[in-house]
Design a protein around this motif. Structure first.
Motif, mmCIF file in Angstrom:
data_model
loop_
_atom_site.group_PDB
_atom_site.id
_atom_site.type_symbol
_atom_site.label_atom_id
_atom_site.label_comp_id
_atom_site.label_asym_id
_atom_site.label_seq_id
_atom_site.Cartn_x
_atom_site.Cartn_y
_atom_site.Cartn_z
ATOM 1 N N GLY A 18 0.820 -1.209 0.000
ATOM 2 C CA GLY A 18 0.000 0.000 0.000
ATOM 3 C C GLY A 18 0.855 1.260 0.000
ATOM 4 N N GLY A 19 1.955 1.259 0.764
ATOM 5 C CA GLY A 19 2.863 2.402 0.756
ATOM 6 C C GLY A 19 3.493 2.602 -0.605
ATOM 7 N N TRP A 20 3.882 1.517 -1.238
ATOM 8 C CA TRP A 20 4.472 1.597 -2.579
ATOM 9 C C TRP A 20 3.464 2.161 -3.572
ATOM 10 C CZ3 TRP A 20 8.773 1.797 -5.111
ATOM 11 C CH2 TRP A 20 8.788 1.553 -6.469
ATOM 12 N N LEU A 21 2.216 1.682 -3.528
ATOM 13 C CA LEU A 21 1.180 2.205 -4.426
ATOM 14 C C LEU A 21 0.897 3.676 -4.137
ATOM 15 C CD1 LEU A 21 -1.367 -0.763 -4.478
ATOM 16 C CD2 LEU A 21 0.224 -0.072 -6.280
ATOM 17 N N LEU A 22 0.950 4.058 -2.874
ATOM 18 C CA LEU A 22 0.745 5.462 -2.512
ATOM 19 C C LEU A 22 1.822 6.348 -3.128
ATOM 20 C CD1 LEU A 22 -0.727 7.646 -0.824
ATOM 21 C CD2 LEU A 22 0.815 7.049 1.047
ATOM 22 N N LEU A 23 3.063 5.889 -3.073
ATOM 23 C CA LEU A 23 4.154 6.682 -3.626
ATOM 24 C C LEU A 23 4.124 6.758 -5.142
ATOM 25 C CD1 LEU A 23 7.061 5.587 -1.276
ATOM 26 C CD2 LEU A 23 5.776 7.741 -1.251
ATOM 27 N N GLN A 24 3.424 5.843 -5.793
ATOM 28 C CA GLN A 24 3.312 5.853 -7.244
ATOM 29 C C GLN A 24 2.281 6.863 -7.749
ATOM 30 O OE1 GLN A 24 5.514 4.078 -9.022
ATOM 31 N NE2 GLN A 24 6.282 3.518 -7.004
ATOM 32 N N GLN A 25 1.463 7.404 -6.853
ATOM 33 C CA GLN A 25 0.439 8.373 -7.237
ATOM 34 C C GLN A 25 1.079 9.703 -7.608
ATOM 35 O OE1 GLN A 25 -2.842 7.548 -7.528
ATOM 36 N NE2 GLN A 25 -2.054 5.506 -7.082
ATOM 37 N N PRO A 26 0.431 10.463 -8.506
ATOM 38 C CA PRO A 26 1.009 11.753 -8.905
ATOM 39 C C PRO A 26 1.074 12.750 -7.746
ATOM 40 C CG PRO A 26 -1.063 11.329 -10.072
ATOM 41 C CD PRO A 26 -0.759 10.128 -9.260
ATOM 42 N N GLU A 27 0.086 12.732 -6.840
ATOM 43 C CA GLU A 27 0.078 13.630 -5.688
ATOM 44 C C GLU A 27 -0.228 12.816 -4.428
ATOM 45 O OE1 GLU A 27 -2.884 16.464 -6.857
ATOM 46 O OE2 GLU A 27 -1.407 17.727 -7.852
ATOM 47 N N PRO A 28 0.758 12.080 -3.906
ATOM 48 C CA PRO A 28 0.480 11.207 -2.764
ATOM 49 C C PRO A 28 0.086 11.968 -1.503
ATOM 50 C CG PRO A 28 2.831 11.282 -3.195
ATOM 51 C CD PRO A 28 2.151 12.005 -4.310
ATOM 52 N N TRP A 29 0.451 13.226 -1.402
ATOM 53 C CA TRP A 29 0.112 13.986 -0.200
ATOM 54 C C TRP A 29 -1.395 14.159 -0.059
ATOM 55 C CZ3 TRP A 29 -2.528 18.510 -0.796
ATOM 56 C CH2 TRP A 29 -2.522 19.080 -2.061
ATOM 57 N N ARG A 30 -2.133 14.191 -1.182
ATOM 58 C CA ARG A 30 -3.596 14.328 -1.098
ATOM 59 C C ARG A 30 -4.223 13.100 -0.451
ATOM 60 N NH1 ARG A 30 -6.533 17.511 -5.799
ATOM 61 N NH2 ARG A 30 -5.187 19.331 -5.865
ATOM 62 N N ILE A 31 -3.723 11.940 -0.814
ATOM 63 C CA ILE A 31 -4.237 10.710 -0.214
ATOM 64 C C ILE A 31 -3.863 10.665 1.257
ATOM 65 C CG2 ILE A 31 -4.133 8.197 -0.275
ATOM 66 C CD1 ILE A 31 -3.665 8.459 -3.309
ATOM 67 N N ALA A 32 -2.650 11.070 1.586
ATOM 68 C CA ALA A 32 -2.220 11.085 2.989
ATOM 69 C C ALA A 32 -3.087 12.037 3.809
ATOM 70 C CB ALA A 32 -0.750 11.480 3.070
ATOM 71 N N VAL A 33 -3.430 13.189 3.243
ATOM 72 C CA VAL A 33 -4.312 14.136 3.948
ATOM 73 C C VAL A 33 -5.687 13.512 4.153
ATOM 74 C CG1 VAL A 33 -5.532 16.343 3.703
ATOM 75 C CG2 VAL A 33 -3.090 16.205 3.227
ATOM 76 N N TRP A 34 -6.212 12.845 3.121
ATOM 77 C CA TRP A 34 -7.511 12.206 3.234
ATOM 78 C C TRP A 34 -7.486 11.118 4.304
ATOM 79 C CZ3 TRP A 34 -9.688 7.416 2.782
ATOM 80 C CH2 TRP A 34 -11.081 7.375 2.667
ATOM 81 N N LEU A 35 -6.453 10.289 4.312
ATOM 82 C CA LEU A 35 -6.350 9.227 5.318
ATOM 83 C C LEU A 35 -6.220 9.812 6.718
ATOM 84 C CD1 LEU A 35 -4.050 6.663 3.478
ATOM 85 C CD2 LEU A 35 -6.479 6.430 4.002
ATOM 86 N N THR A 36 -5.462 10.882 6.862
ATOM 87 C CA THR A 36 -5.339 11.542 8.162
ATOM 88 C C THR A 36 -6.694 12.088 8.599
ATOM 89 O OG1 THR A 36 -3.058 12.127 7.652
ATOM 90 C CG2 THR A 36 -4.131 13.360 9.425
ATOM 91 N N GLY A 37 -7.427 12.665 7.680
ATOM 92 C CA GLY A 37 -8.768 13.159 7.994
ATOM 93 C C GLY A 37 -9.696 12.037 8.428
ATOM 94 N N ALA A 38 -9.579 10.880 7.786
ATOM 95 C CA ALA A 38 -10.414 9.740 8.165
ATOM 96 C C ALA A 38 -10.107 9.302 9.598
ATOM 97 C CB ALA A 38 -10.193 8.586 7.188
ATOM 98 N N VAL A 39 -8.836 9.278 9.964
ATOM 99 C CA VAL A 39 -8.464 8.903 11.329
ATOM 100 C C VAL A 39 -8.982 9.933 12.328
ATOM 101 C CG1 VAL A 39 -6.505 8.597 12.891
ATOM 102 C CG2 VAL A 39 -6.466 7.541 10.641
#
Length: 137
Positions: A18-39
């Motif tokens: 999952g971390g590897w797929l996250l880093l392959q995204q064009p803007e991984p910080w957006r997904i990280a922000v979304w996941l942080t918001g979910a938590v």
């Protein structure tokens, strides 16, 4: 090898993937922000609401086991799944994207869960009462 170690290893492999797929995204910080918001939403809102409901149920002296507990789990899960269409800000540009009245259907599903649960609990209570009266006679 213990099942616990195998399961833990599998979890680590999945997290790394999952971390590897996250880093392959064009803007991984957006997904990280979304996941942080979910938590934050879970720990700041969902968990306290569930704990408050459990405390109120305990204070009221109710025992939620079996079917009532399962109904609450189903209702909560259905609500979590339905939140995106329920919270969308008004209409959408493409009417075929979200064509249904999600609020009405969610309310109907909640009503059906409540009615079936109440019917089941009621039938069980009546059956218990009839059984007690039959043993006393």
């Amino acid at each position: 090898m213990s099942f616990r170690y195998v399961t833990g290893g599998f979890g680590l492999v999945c997290a790394a993937w999952g971390g590897w797929l996250l880093l392959q995204q064009p803007e991984p910080w957006r997904i990280a922000v979304w996941l942080t918001g979910a938590v934050v939403v879970h720990d700041g809102f969902v968990a306290p609401v569930v704990m408050a409901i459990a405390a109120l149920v305990a204070v009221a002296g109710l025992r939620l086991r079996g079917v009532p507990r399962g109904a609450l789990i189903v209702a909560g899960s259905l609500t979590a799944i339905a939140l995106p269409p329920l919270l969308r800000p008004g209409g959408v540009a493409n009417r075929t994207v979200l064509p249904l009245d999600y609020l009405r259907h969610w309310l109907l599903a909640m009503a059906a869960i409540a009615l079936f649960t109440l019917a089941y609990v009621g039938v069980r209570a009546v059956a218990r009462q009839v059984g007690r009266e039959g043993r006393q006679a």
